[in-house]
Design a protein around this motif. Structure first.
Motif, PDB file in Angstrom:
ATOM      1  N   PRO A 190      -2.121   5.688  -1.671  1.00  0.00           N
ATOM      2  CA  PRO A 190      -2.061   4.533  -0.775  1.00  0.00           C
ATOM      3  C   PRO A 190      -3.224   3.590  -1.021  1.00  0.00           C
ATOM      4  CG  PRO A 190      -2.917   6.437   0.389  1.00  0.00           C
ATOM      5  CD  PRO A 190      -2.527   6.921  -0.977  1.00  0.00           C
ATOM      6  N   LEU A 191      -2.978   2.291  -0.886  1.00  0.00           N
ATOM      7  CA  LEU A 191      -4.035   1.294  -0.987  1.00  0.00           C
ATOM      8  C   LEU A 191      -4.607   0.954   0.379  1.00  0.00           C
ATOM      9  CD1 LEU A 191      -2.444  -1.113  -3.621  1.00  0.00           C
ATOM     10  CD2 LEU A 191      -4.195   0.642  -3.998  1.00  0.00           C
ATOM     11  N   ALA A 192      -3.850   1.227   1.430  1.00  0.00           N
ATOM     12  CA  ALA A 192      -4.304   0.989   2.798  1.00  0.00           C
ATOM     13  C   ALA A 192      -4.522   2.336   3.479  1.00  0.00           C
ATOM     14  CB  ALA A 192      -3.269   0.169   3.564  1.00  0.00           C
ATOM     15  N   ARG A 193      -5.575   2.409   4.294  1.00  0.00           N
ATOM     16  CA  ARG A 193      -5.888   3.658   5.002  1.00  0.00           C
ATOM     17  C   ARG A 193      -4.813   3.927   6.045  1.00  0.00           C
ATOM     18  NH1 ARG A 193     -10.650   6.616   6.020  1.00  0.00           N
ATOM     19  NH2 ARG A 193      -9.949   8.647   6.810  1.00  0.00           N
ATOM     20  N   LYS A 194      -4.285   5.159   6.018  1.00  0.00           N
ATOM     21  CA  LYS A 194      -3.248   5.545   6.961  1.00  0.00           C
ATOM     22  C   LYS A 194      -3.591   6.896   7.566  1.00  0.00           C
ATOM     23  CE  LYS A 194       0.496   3.249   4.410  1.00  0.00           C
ATOM     24  NZ  LYS A 194       1.818   3.441   3.721  1.00  0.00           N
ATOM     25  N   VAL A 195      -3.121   7.129   8.771  1.00  0.00           N
ATOM     26  CA  VAL A 195      -3.279   8.441   9.383  1.00  0.00           C
ATOM     27  C   VAL A 195      -2.464   9.443   8.579  1.00  0.00           C
ATOM     28  CG1 VAL A 195      -2.886   9.825  11.445  1.00  0.00           C
ATOM     29  CG2 VAL A 195      -3.632   7.448  11.666  1.00  0.00           C
ATOM     30  N   PRO A 244      -5.743   5.835  -7.785  1.00  0.00           N
ATOM     31  CA  PRO A 244      -6.063   4.447  -7.429  1.00  0.00           C
ATOM     32  C   PRO A 244      -7.503   4.289  -6.934  1.00  0.00           C
ATOM     33  CG  PRO A 244      -3.934   5.086  -6.536  1.00  0.00           C
ATOM     34  CD  PRO A 244      -4.563   6.332  -7.049  1.00  0.00           C
ATOM     35  N   ASP A 245      -8.051   3.106  -7.137  1.00  0.00           N
ATOM     36  CA  ASP A 245      -9.410   2.792  -6.682  1.00  0.00           C
ATOM     37  C   ASP A 245      -9.336   2.310  -5.236  1.00  0.00           C
ATOM     38  OD1 ASP A 245     -12.025   2.104  -6.349  1.00  0.00           O
ATOM     39  OD2 ASP A 245     -12.010   0.435  -7.760  1.00  0.00           O
ATOM     40  N   THR A 246      -9.617   3.221  -4.314  1.00  0.00           N
ATOM     41  CA  THR A 246      -9.644   2.905  -2.888  1.00  0.00           C
ATOM     42  C   THR A 246     -10.891   3.533  -2.283  1.00  0.00           C
ATOM     43  OG1 THR A 246      -8.503   4.911  -2.130  1.00  0.00           O
ATOM     44  CG2 THR A 246      -7.119   3.045  -2.856  1.00  0.00           C
TER      45      THR A 246
END
Length: 205
Positions: free
Chosen positions: A130-135, A166-168
């Motif tokens: 994921p690129l966005a933080r998710k629970v 991915p770079d996150t």
């Protein structure tokens, strides 16, 4: 592309910085991680002229949709030079940009990315993320799986072994901590962070 590989991601999910790529804005498919890593390695002085990228059906899944490799690779300037053979997966083939070539295949048991750098083989295990933080995100499990796959490669002493994600921020924190783990250091596995834009971090070539 065949109907089997037609992408059905809605416009609201597309990466607005690459409007023709059909990329989901909130995640990087495994195939994208592998292709971007191969592209970056080929851009380096001292790289070989060809990178091999292994992509199976699981690598192109984006939820219930399919990551359109042809559309993506065209959006970053690669042109097809060899189409898949009969009965081969529709997303396989060879692509060229300048004097560099990416060969996409679906053979099992090989590295997700195999390339050359200064006469040494680079072999990488790639995972989505994921690129966005998710629970409940799965970064821990995904990086663990990449490292486990990398540990099982049949390599020689000169090979450069890589686990790529991915770079996150989450993967970045895990990579910084895990690079210092004694067994990771002893094995010499590089943990590479692959961005959608910019340079790959952690290859240390």
């Amino acid at each position: 592309m065949t109907d089997e590989t037609t992408i059905v991601i809605s416009a609201s999910m597309e990466d607005q910085t690459q409007p023709n790529s059909g990329l989901p804005a909130d995640r990087m498919p495994e195939a994208e991680v592998a292709l971007r890593l191969a592209e970056f390695i080929l851009s380096l002085p001292g790289s070989g002229t060809m990178a091999s990228v292994a992509i199976d059906r699981g690598s192109i899944k984006v939820g219930d949709a399919i990551f359109d490799i042809g559309r993506f690779i065209a959006s970053v300037g690669w042109e097809p030079i060899k189409h898949p053979q009969v009965r081969r997966s529709a997303w396989t083939g060879a692509y060229r940009r300048g004097d560099k070539t990416v060969r996409v295949h679906s053979r099992l048991g090989e590295g997700d990315v195999v390339a050359q750098f200064n006469g040494r083989r680079i072999i990488a295990a790639c995972k989505k993320g994921p690129l966005a933080r998710k629970v409940g995100s799965l970064e821990f499990q995904l990086l663990t799986a990449a490292l486990g796959q990398a540990m099982l490669f049949d390599v020689s002493g000169d090979d450069i072994v890589v686990a790529a994600v991915p770079d996150t921020p989450v993967f970045h924190r895990l990579a910084e901590a895990w690079r210092e783990r004694p067994l990771i250091k002893r094995a010499g596995i590089r943990i590479a962070l692959v961005p959608r834009h910019g340079e790959v971090i952690g290859l240390d070539l």
